[in-house]
Design a protein around this motif. Sequence first.
Motif, short mmCIF file in Angstrom:
data_model
loop_
_atom_site.label_atom_id
_atom_site.label_comp_id
_atom_site.label_asym_id
_atom_site.label_seq_id
_atom_site.Cartn_x
_atom_site.Cartn_y
_atom_site.Cartn_z
N ASN A 291 5.02 -19.07 0.70
CA ASN A 291 6.17 -19.19 1.59
C ASN A 291 6.30 -20.58 2.23
O ASN A 291 7.23 -20.81 3.00
CB ASN A 291 6.08 -18.14 2.70
CG ASN A 291 6.19 -16.73 2.18
OD1 ASN A 291 6.93 -16.47 1.21
ND2 ASN A 291 5.44 -15.80 2.78
N TYR A 292 5.36 -21.46 1.90
CA TYR A 292 5.38 -22.80 2.47
C TYR A 292 6.18 -23.73 1.57
O TYR A 292 6.04 -23.72 0.34
CB TYR A 292 3.95 -23.32 2.62
CG TYR A 292 3.85 -24.75 3.08
CD1 TYR A 292 3.83 -25.07 4.42
CD2 TYR A 292 3.76 -25.79 2.14
CE1 TYR A 292 3.74 -26.39 4.85
CE2 TYR A 292 3.66 -27.11 2.55
CZ TYR A 292 3.65 -27.40 3.91
OH TYR A 292 3.57 -28.71 4.32
N HIS B 59 -1.82 -17.82 -3.84
CA HIS B 59 -0.51 -18.41 -3.56
C HIS B 59 0.02 -19.08 -4.82
O HIS B 59 -0.69 -19.87 -5.46
CB HIS B 59 -0.61 -19.44 -2.44
CG HIS B 59 -1.17 -18.89 -1.15
ND1 HIS B 59 -0.39 -18.33 -0.17
CD2 HIS B 59 -2.46 -18.81 -0.71
CE1 HIS B 59 -1.17 -17.94 0.84
NE2 HIS B 59 -2.43 -18.22 0.54
N SER C 51 6.51 -26.13 -3.35
CA SER C 51 6.50 -24.76 -2.84
C SER C 51 5.14 -24.14 -3.09
O SER C 51 4.64 -24.14 -4.23
CB SER C 51 7.58 -23.91 -3.52
OG SER C 51 8.88 -24.43 -3.25
#
Length: 267
Positions: A15-16, A41, A12
């Motif tokens: 949001n990917y 991220h 993860s």
Amino acid sequence: DNSDQTLTCNLSVGNYIDSNFQADNGSLTNRLVSGLIDGSHVWNVTCWDEDGNTNISESRVVYIEEKPSVQLITENNSWFQQDIILQFIPTDNWNFSKCDLYIGGAFNKTNETAILNGEINEFVIDYFDDGSYKWQINCTDLYNLSNISETRVVYRDSAKPDIELIVPEDGVEFYSSSVTFNFTVRDNLANNLTCNLTIDSNVTDSNISVMNGSEYNITKVIDTAGLHYWNVTCWDLAGNINILSLIHISLPTRPLYISYAVFCLNK
């Protein structure tokens, strides 16, 4: 893992999610992630073995800062008669806040409509005088990262080339079928121009390359006597065309000369 040689994992990144890939027990695993936008991220990994035992790693932060790219579409050394159209394709992993046009290294204008990411955009310039202009595009994305394109040159040329017919002069008579045509073409910008020679409404020589300001000579054979008309059409790299009005020359009918000899025979 204490028993399985292979485990199933999810990666993860923000949001990917890269899901259900196989990872060898105790070995380093690499996964390629693309399409992340600029910024921070959080990423971690979740794995489970064949018995359903699951564990999640610590979380870490990765920072993405990818500058946009700017591809110029309008060809280098392009020529325009009136409005200059400068096309380009900006590409970014997120989106754009603006794109600026620079002329001769100085800011000229910014986009007035939304920038289309990965598509053709354009600036239209309608207030330049004739001349050559160096241009660049600088685009800035929503993360305030910017990149500037290469430099290219465009030309604006609204003036027709000037043509001077030198010889034959208007109304001159020739007593030979071999006629030399001489002319000069001048332009405000182009180094080379293209011309057609027309005799009696027929283009006898087309797409002649002529240097700006230089005399050009071409010799043609005209077989028929009488009046003949010639002119020259020339155009520059911007497509400005000029046709010099017809002038006429004359090849008079040749008189017939008969020579004779008298032979005397002595008997």
